[in-house]
Enzyme design. Structure first.
Site, PDB file in Angstrom:
ATOM      1  N   LYS A 102       2.826 -23.274-119.177  1.00  0.00           N
ATOM      2  CA  LYS A 102       3.840 -23.642-120.177  1.00  0.00           C
ATOM      3  C   LYS A 102       3.439 -24.917-120.914  1.00  0.00           C
ATOM      4  CE  LYS A 102       7.714 -24.225-118.283  1.00  0.00           C
ATOM      5  NZ  LYS A 102       7.443 -25.655-118.005  1.00  0.00           N
ATOM      6  N   THR A 122       0.371 -26.044-121.117  1.00  0.00           N
ATOM      7  CA  THR A 122      -0.829 -25.680-121.868  1.00  0.00           C
ATOM      8  C   THR A 122      -0.457 -25.025-123.197  1.00  0.00           C
ATOM      9  OG1 THR A 122      -1.940 -25.319-119.757  1.00  0.00           O
ATOM     10  CG2 THR A 122      -3.022 -24.424-121.701  1.00  0.00           C
ATOM     11  N   ARG A 177       6.640 -34.009-120.573  1.00  0.00           N
ATOM     12  CA  ARG A 177       6.968 -34.928-119.486  1.00  0.00           C
ATOM     13  C   ARG A 177       5.716 -35.581-118.906  1.00  0.00           C
ATOM     14  NH1 ARG A 177       9.815 -30.881-115.606  1.00  0.00           N
ATOM     15  NH2 ARG A 177       8.208 -29.554-116.508  1.00  0.00           N
ATOM     16  N   LYS A 212       0.806 -27.847-107.215  1.00  0.00           N
ATOM     17  CA  LYS A 212       0.927 -27.411-108.604  1.00  0.00           C
ATOM     18  C   LYS A 212      -0.069 -28.088-109.538  1.00  0.00           C
ATOM     19  CE  LYS A 212       4.553 -26.120-111.855  1.00  0.00           C
ATOM     20  NZ  LYS A 212       3.969 -26.596-113.116  1.00  0.00           N
ATOM     21  N   ALA A 267      12.653 -30.045-112.675  1.00  0.00           N
ATOM     22  CA  ALA A 267      13.503 -29.049-113.319  1.00  0.00           C
ATOM     23  C   ALA A 267      14.288 -28.199-112.335  1.00  0.00           C
ATOM     24  CB  ALA A 267      12.662 -28.144-114.209  1.00  0.00           C
ATOM     25  N   PHE A 301       9.838 -25.137-115.589  1.00  0.00           N
ATOM     26  CA  PHE A 301       9.925 -23.862-114.893  1.00  0.00           C
ATOM     27  C   PHE A 301      10.418 -22.741-115.815  1.00  0.00           C
ATOM     28  CE2 PHE A 301      10.308 -26.734-111.055  1.00  0.00           C
ATOM     29  CZ  PHE A 301       9.036 -26.474-110.603  1.00  0.00           C
ATOM     30  N   PHE A 307      -5.227 -14.806-119.614  1.00  0.00           N
ATOM     31  CA  PHE A 307      -6.159 -15.124-118.528  1.00  0.00           C
ATOM     32  C   PHE A 307      -7.335 -14.161-118.608  1.00  0.00           C
ATOM     33  CE2 PHE A 307      -2.623 -17.507-117.193  1.00  0.00           C
ATOM     34  CZ  PHE A 307      -2.960 -18.329-116.125  1.00  0.00           C
ATOM     35  N   TRP A 341      -6.151 -21.672-124.136  1.00  0.00           N
ATOM     36  CA  TRP A 341      -6.836 -22.248-122.968  1.00  0.00           C
ATOM     37  C   TRP A 341      -8.351 -22.187-123.159  1.00  0.00           C
ATOM     38  CZ3 TRP A 341     -10.322 -20.637-119.236  1.00  0.00           C
ATOM     39  CH2 TRP A 341     -10.438 -21.466-118.103  1.00  0.00           C
TER      40      TRP A 341
END
Length: 559
Positions: A74, A76, A97, A108, A276, A304, A384, A412
């Site tokens: 998210k 990214t 953030r 994470k 979150a 999230f 991906f 990405w």
């Protein structure tokens, strides 16, 4: 196949520009920034105040479906979209953030984006950055120290030591500190009592810093923190302890938003970072409102999945700050849809079109939920290398049936070049004027009815339940004048229910509220549901095991 570079290797190779040049892109003069080295700066409070009469740009929210434990990119996508908007000639800024050290050294990872859609300096941003989190931790724990000190020196406020609600914090995952006994060791150390630690990003001080509009508002909110209760159950506030002034002093610099840059040298505000699934999960109001005065498009994220992050962004942040989002992007990945379709975590790299199709119910639920707030949405498929064409087409077909569009994004791997299509789509949505934003519930609704509204309309549960003691507590807060506050739901990020293993789009479940906490300074009531922890623990193999300095003194292992 060409070697895939790690995030930190890509970030280290970045051709960064001096931060004054990044500020100049937004029309910020050198004298209006407070540099932290060559590549980071804070925006001065007088400059922010001078912007108040300027019109606002358009606010774009990036949210997501219910994620896998590693997250769905998210941040990214937020960074990539900001770069993509600049690539197509728009004046755009990013607001995200700051990273917590807890997940950084846990499972994470960091919060600077990934691949070729990152914010730099990556190491600084994911570690101590400009010291904001340390200031928040210190301000919070100053109040903790002043509570116990007041009790030690006679307790003139008649605080009931059994009813002290203010805990301590640290920015680390440490399950051993969830419950402790303080003041052991004899008379000189005070009166022993049971307490504990939360992670800094769950602190009410963090929430206050992220919702306060200026230093005066910050100090007022800090003073309104309830630290505990007397025997007659009347509240004791931080201002009663005369702690609010000193806390504000510690937070003076932390209140100023941080300006950094993307890999493509576009401006990014990185400020604040409440969790979150515990707190409200949005970057600071000061950073967002400042960016809206300086850019035509501002891309921000909420934590999230949309059931947590977007709901709190709309119902808490936008409500409190008067923000009106113009468009929403819902990030989905093939692997998260497979997981929501019942595939085990270790099998997510294998093609399974049927599982993707089953998991799309989760995406559909989030699309429907965003519509309830009146904000137009589009879907970004964060690509991906393991994704197959058949899996991608299944998502596109499903979203098309709902009357929306799903766009494959390769930021990405390719940076802004891989997200141009989404950038054009977002501009079209934002410029269409279609947004008719409204929060989910009115201020005047009762606190429990607000909780049940979120449960029924967002989680699609059959009912919200709570013990009599919880309902009585909510009623007492309403009687005390806190009934107009929004609710902040603390629950698992992995499901619409409170069961993290219940994937997809469940309905008809019961959401039990086991505890409620009043964040009077921040201005919301926290409803804790299920087995949510305000102090997370480290996994069996924490990321900290592979983070180290190399022979050149450079950080390795951050991701």
């Amino acid at each position: 196949m060409a070697e895939i570079k790690t995030d930190i290797a890509i970030a280290r190779a970045a051709a960064k520009k001096p931060i004054r040049e990044i500020a100049a892109k937004l029309g910020i003069a050198e004298e209006d920034i407070v540099p932290y080295g060559h590549d980071k700066a804070k925006i001065s409070a007088p400059f922010i105040k001078s912007l108040q009469d300027r019109p606002d740009g358009k606010l774009i929210l990036v949210t997501a479906i219910n994620p896998t434990p590693a997250g769905e990119g998210k941040t990214t996508t937020t960074v990539g979209l900001g770069d993509g908007l600049n690539r197509i000639g728009k004046r755009a800024a990013i607001c995200i953030r700051e990273a917590s050290l807890g997940p950084n050294f846990g499972m994470k990872g960091g919060a600077a984006g990934g691949g070729y859609a990152q914010i730099v300096p990556m190491e600084d941003m994911n570690l101590h950055f400009t010291g904001d989190f340390h200031a928040i931790t210190t301000a919070h724990n100053l109040l903790s120290a002043m509570i116990d000190n007041h009790i030690y020196w006679g307790n003139a406020l008649e605080i009931d030591t059994r009813r002290v609600t203010w805990r301590r914090v640290m920015d680390m995952n440490d399950r051993a500190l969830r419950g402790i006994v303080a003041s052991l060791g004899g008379v000189a150390n005070g009166y022993p009592r049971e307490t504990g630690f939360d992670i800094t990003v769950a602190s009410e001080v963090m929430a206050i810093l992220c919702l306060a509009k200026d230093l005066a508002d910050l100090e007022k909110r800090l003073g309104a923190i309830i630290v505990g209760y007397r025997r007659d159950k009347s509240a004791v506030y931080a201002r009663d302890l005369k702690a609010d002034g000193a806390m504000a002093v510690l937070l003076k610099d932390a209140m100023q938003p941080n300006l950094v840059q993307t890999l493509e040298n576009n401006p990014a505000f990185v400020h604040g970072g409440p969790f979150a699934n515990i707190a409200h999960g949005c970057n600071s109001v000061v950073a967002t409102t400042t960016a809206l005065k300086l850019a035509d498009y501002v891309v921000t994220e909420a934590g999230f999945g949309a059931d947590l992050g977007a709901e709190k962004f709309f119902d808490i942040k936008c409500r409190k700050a008067g923000l009106k989002p113009a468009a929403t992007v819902i990030v989905a990945t093939v692997r998260a849809l497979k997981m929501n379709g019942g595939v085990a975590k270790d099998a997510l790299g294998t093609e399974d079109v049927e599982a993707v199709t089953r998991g799309c119910a989760n995406l559909g639920r989030h699309i429907e939920n965003i519509r309830q707030f009146g904000v137009p949405a589009t879907v970004a498929i964060n690509h991906f290398v393991t994704d197959t064409d058949a899996e991608i087409e299944a998502i596109k077909a499903y979203v098309a049936e709902l009357g929306e569009e799903a766009i494959v994004c390769r930021h990405w791997a390719d940076g802004s070049a891989g997200i141009e299509e989404l950038a054009h789509r977002v501009v079209a949505l934002a410029d269409s004027g279609a947004s008719q934003f409204a929060p989910l519930y009115p201020d005047k609704m009762s606190l429990f009815d607000k909780i049940e509204t979120v449960v029924k309309r967002i989680y699609r549960g059959a009912e919200a339940t709570a013990d009599k003691s919880v309902r009585d507590q909510l009623a007492a807060w309403e009687e005390a004048g806190y009934g107009d506050l929004p609710v902040c739901m603390a629950k698992t990020q992995y499901s619409f229910s409170t069961d993290p293993t219940l994937r997809g789009a469940p309905d008809g479940h019961t959401v039990h509220v086991r505890e409620v906490r009043l964040s009077a300074g921040a201005g919301f009531v926290v409803a804790i549901c299920g087995e949510i922890m305000t102090m997370p623990g480290l996994p069996s193999k924490p990321a900290a095991e592979t983070i180290r300095l190399n022979a050149d003194g450079e950080v390795e292992g951050l991701f």
